[in-house]
Design a protein around this motif. Structure first.
Motif, PDB file in Angstrom:
ATOM      1  N   ALA A  18       0.995  -1.276  -0.553  1.00  0.00           N
ATOM      2  CA  ALA A  18       0.298   0.435   0.467  1.00  0.00           C
ATOM      3  C   ALA A  18       0.981   1.773  -0.032  1.00  0.00           C
ATOM      4  CB  ALA A  18      -0.718  -0.025   0.727  1.00  0.00           C
ATOM      5  N   LEU A  19       0.702   2.283  -0.712  1.00  0.00           N
ATOM      6  CA  LEU A  19       1.172   3.583  -0.926  1.00  0.00           C
ATOM      7  C   LEU A  19       0.499   4.708  -0.503  1.00  0.00           C
ATOM      8  CD1 LEU A  19       2.734   2.298  -4.559  1.00  0.00           C
ATOM      9  CD2 LEU A  19       3.422   2.050  -2.754  1.00  0.00           C
ATOM     10  N   VAL A  20       1.104   5.663   0.695  1.00  0.00           N
ATOM     11  CA  VAL A  20       0.049   6.992   0.153  1.00  0.00           C
ATOM     12  C   VAL A  20       1.179   7.517   0.665  1.00  0.00           C
ATOM     13  CG1 VAL A  20      -1.044   8.365   2.635  1.00  0.00           C
ATOM     14  CG2 VAL A  20      -0.882   5.094   2.503  1.00  0.00           C
ATOM     15  N   MET A  21       0.220   9.111  -1.001  1.00  0.00           N
ATOM     16  CA  MET A  21       1.669   9.805  -0.606  1.00  0.00           C
ATOM     17  C   MET A  21       0.895  11.127  -1.330  1.00  0.00           C
ATOM     18  SD  MET A  21       2.885   8.516  -4.161  1.00  0.00           S
ATOM     19  CE  MET A  21       2.439   6.861  -3.992  1.00  0.00           C
ATOM     20  N   GLY A  22       1.093  12.656  -1.528  1.00  0.00           N
ATOM     21  CA  GLY A  22       0.386  13.295  -2.057  1.00  0.00           C
ATOM     22  C   GLY A  22       0.466  13.445  -2.928  1.00  0.00           C
ATOM     23  N   ASP A  23      -0.675  14.455  -2.957  1.00  0.00           N
ATOM     24  CA  ASP A  23      -1.383  15.220  -4.659  1.00  0.00           C
ATOM     25  C   ASP A  23       0.849  14.957  -5.839  1.00  0.00           C
ATOM     26  OD1 ASP A  23      -4.089  14.797  -4.604  1.00  0.00           O
ATOM     27  OD2 ASP A  23      -4.353  17.144  -3.880  1.00  0.00           O
ATOM     28  N   ALA A  24       1.413  16.418  -4.473  1.00  0.00           N
ATOM     29  CA  ALA A  24       2.747  16.511  -5.943  1.00  0.00           C
ATOM     30  C   ALA A  24       3.198  15.259  -6.044  1.00  0.00           C
ATOM     31  CB  ALA A  24       3.174  17.753  -5.220  1.00  0.00           C
ATOM     32  N   GLU A  25       3.588  14.551  -4.743  1.00  0.00           N
ATOM     33  CA  GLU A  25       3.938  13.656  -5.117  1.00  0.00           C
ATOM     34  C   GLU A  25       3.330  12.317  -5.775  1.00  0.00           C
ATOM     35  OE1 GLU A  25       5.536  15.605  -1.684  1.00  0.00           O
ATOM     36  OE2 GLU A  25       3.308  14.454  -2.047  1.00  0.00           O
ATOM     37  N   PHE A  26       2.606  12.273  -6.451  1.00  0.00           N
ATOM     38  CA  PHE A  26       1.972  11.782  -6.339  1.00  0.00           C
ATOM     39  C   PHE A  26       2.258  11.715  -8.742  1.00  0.00           C
ATOM     40  CE2 PHE A  26      -1.557  10.193  -9.572  1.00  0.00           C
ATOM     41  CZ  PHE A  26      -1.701   8.752  -9.597  1.00  0.00           C
ATOM     42  N   LEU A  27       1.725  12.898  -8.569  1.00  0.00           N
ATOM     43  CA  LEU A  27       2.068  13.139 -10.398  1.00  0.00           C
ATOM     44  C   LEU A  27       3.996  13.071 -10.786  1.00  0.00           C
ATOM     45  CD1 LEU A  27      -0.597  16.665 -10.187  1.00  0.00           C
ATOM     46  CD2 LEU A  27      -1.135  13.919 -10.948  1.00  0.00           C
ATOM     47  N   LYS A  28       4.145  13.334  -9.305  1.00  0.00           N
ATOM     48  CA  LYS A  28       6.315  13.583  -9.886  1.00  0.00           C
ATOM     49  C   LYS A  28       5.990  12.027 -10.015  1.00  0.00           C
ATOM     50  CE  LYS A  28       6.811  17.735  -8.038  1.00  0.00           C
ATOM     51  NZ  LYS A  28       7.520  18.524  -6.491  1.00  0.00           N
ATOM     52  N   LEU A  29       5.265  11.139  -9.033  1.00  0.00           N
ATOM     53  CA  LEU A  29       6.140  10.042  -8.999  1.00  0.00           C
ATOM     54  C   LEU A  29       5.251   9.315 -10.741  1.00  0.00           C
ATOM     55  CD1 LEU A  29       7.103   7.116  -8.209  1.00  0.00           C
ATOM     56  CD2 LEU A  29       4.965   6.348  -6.938  1.00  0.00           C
ATOM     57  N   VAL A  30       4.401   9.120 -11.541  1.00  0.00           N
ATOM     58  CA  VAL A  30       3.514   8.645 -11.858  1.00  0.00           C
ATOM     59  C   VAL A  30       4.154   9.313 -13.972  1.00  0.00           C
ATOM     60  CG1 VAL A  30       1.813   7.930 -11.667  1.00  0.00           C
ATOM     61  CG2 VAL A  30       0.620   9.758 -12.385  1.00  0.00           C
ATOM     62  N   ARG A  32      10.375  10.712   3.580  1.00  0.00           N
ATOM     63  CA  ARG A  32       8.728   9.985   4.204  1.00  0.00           C
ATOM     64  C   ARG A  32       8.032  10.855   3.694  1.00  0.00           C
ATOM     65  NH1 ARG A  32       9.839   9.920  10.202  1.00  0.00           N
ATOM     66  NH2 ARG A  32      11.566   8.098  10.114  1.00  0.00           N
ATOM     67  N   LYS A  33       8.203  10.884   2.505  1.00  0.00           N
ATOM     68  CA  LYS A  33       6.567  11.570   0.991  1.00  0.00           C
ATOM     69  C   LYS A  33       6.110  10.924   0.441  1.00  0.00           C
ATOM     70  CE  LYS A  33       9.021  15.993   0.591  1.00  0.00           C
ATOM     71  NZ  LYS A  33       8.206  17.333   0.926  1.00  0.00           N
ATOM     72  N   LEU A  34       6.721   9.510   1.011  1.00  0.00           N
ATOM     73  CA  LEU A  34       5.776   8.153  -0.046  1.00  0.00           C
ATOM     74  C   LEU A  34       6.712   7.289   1.374  1.00  0.00           C
ATOM     75  CD1 LEU A  34       4.531   6.360  -1.834  1.00  0.00           C
ATOM     76  CD2 LEU A  34       6.979   5.693  -2.784  1.00  0.00           C
ATOM     77  N   LYS A  35       4.786   7.017   2.291  1.00  0.00           N
ATOM     78  CA  LYS A  35       4.688   5.793   2.700  1.00  0.00           C
ATOM     79  C   LYS A  35       4.360   4.403   2.097  1.00  0.00           C
ATOM     80  CE  LYS A  35       3.357   9.700   6.358  1.00  0.00           C
ATOM     81  NZ  LYS A  35       3.374  10.747   5.730  1.00  0.00           N
ATOM     82  N   VAL A  36       4.904   3.570   2.523  1.00  0.00           N
ATOM     83  CA  VAL A  36       4.924   2.186   1.925  1.00  0.00           C
ATOM     84  C   VAL A  36       4.591   0.989   3.520  1.00  0.00           C
ATOM     85  CG1 VAL A  36       5.568   0.486   1.370  1.00  0.00           C
ATOM     86  CG2 VAL A  36       6.189   2.186   0.166  1.00  0.00           C
ATOM     87  N   ALA A  37       3.387   0.279   2.728  1.00  0.00           N
ATOM     88  CA  ALA A  37       3.271  -0.772   3.842  1.00  0.00           C
ATOM     89  C   ALA A  37       2.767  -2.079   2.729  1.00  0.00           C
ATOM     90  CB  ALA A  37       1.476  -0.380   4.112  1.00  0.00           C
ATOM     91  N   GLY A  38       3.739  -2.809   3.504  1.00  0.00           N
ATOM     92  CA  GLY A  38       3.573  -4.102   3.216  1.00  0.00           C
ATOM     93  C   GLY A  38       5.131  -4.804   2.648  1.00  0.00           C
ATOM     94  N   ASP A  39       4.765  -5.110   1.292  1.00  0.00           N
ATOM     95  CA  ASP A  39       6.052  -5.441   0.503  1.00  0.00           C
ATOM     96  C   ASP A  39       7.029  -3.847  -0.425  1.00  0.00           C
ATOM     97  OD1 ASP A  39       7.322  -6.559  -1.359  1.00  0.00           O
ATOM     98  OD2 ASP A  39       6.700  -7.958  -1.768  1.00  0.00           O
ATOM     99  N   VAL A  40       8.031  -3.597   1.064  1.00  0.00           N
ATOM    100  CA  VAL A  40       8.565  -2.492  -0.105  1.00  0.00           C
ATOM    101  C   VAL A  40       9.658  -2.749  -1.140  1.00  0.00           C
ATOM    102  CG1 VAL A  40      10.182  -0.817   0.662  1.00  0.00           C
ATOM    103  CG2 VAL A  40       9.165  -1.832   2.866  1.00  0.00           C
ATOM    104  N   GLY A  41      10.134  -4.059  -1.483  1.00  0.00           N
ATOM    105  CA  GLY A  41      10.563  -4.789  -2.614  1.00  0.00           C
ATOM    106  C   GLY A  41       9.760  -4.031  -3.150  1.00  0.00           C
TER     107      GLY A  41
END
Length: 157
Positions: free
Chosen positions: A109-121, A134-143
């Protein structure tokens, strides 16, 4: 930036037919926006349209040859004026995207703000750097999360 130029930017983007914008053009648009400008744009109906278009394209941008035999449910939570949740299911060389949260347990599961999401995609942000800052939080399989970008054709601005 004064409110007038920011308002013009929002108006210009509101008139844009996102379905007609190529991934490369979208990447250039995002690259040219500051975090503050993204925050201005990612409000109300325009935010809904942008997120809908980005998630709607994931299926076409999916690279089945890179995913191989991967089976995974990825939950995306994009925070902003409200939380938007989408899920990407990868299985049997296909990718399905659905809005909302299912009862299924995601592999990551990935949690991020609008700006981080748009930059990522849009290929304008590095997921590992975002995670470390810490602008992108990850739960579960980090790999899995750290390698997600290889499963999609992500444009370069």
């Amino acid at each position: 930036m004064d409110g007038t130029s920011s308002g013009k930017l929002t108006d210009d983007l509101a008139r844009l037919d996102f379905a007609a914008v190529s991934p490369e053009e979208f990447a250039r648009i995002v690259k040219g926006l500051s975090g503050q400008q993204i925050a201005e744009v990612m409000r109300g109906e325009l935010r809904t349209r942008i997120l809908g278009e980005v998630f709607g394209r994931m299926k076409q941008q999916f690279r089945p040859e890179a995913a191989g035999g991967l089976t995974a449910l990825i939950r995306w939570k994009v925070t902003g004026e409200s939380d938007a949740v989408y899920e990407t299911a990868i299985a049997d060389g296909a990718c399905e995207v659905t809005p909302g949260r299912s009862d299924a347990e995601p592999r990551t599961a990935l949690v991020m703000g609008d700006a981080e999401f748009l930059k990522l995609v849009s290929g304008n942000g590095n997921p590992v750097t975002m995670f470390m800052m810490r602008k992108l939080k990850v739960a579960g399989d980090v790999g899995l999360a750290s390698g997600l970008t290889r499963y999609f054709d992500i444009p370069k601005a």
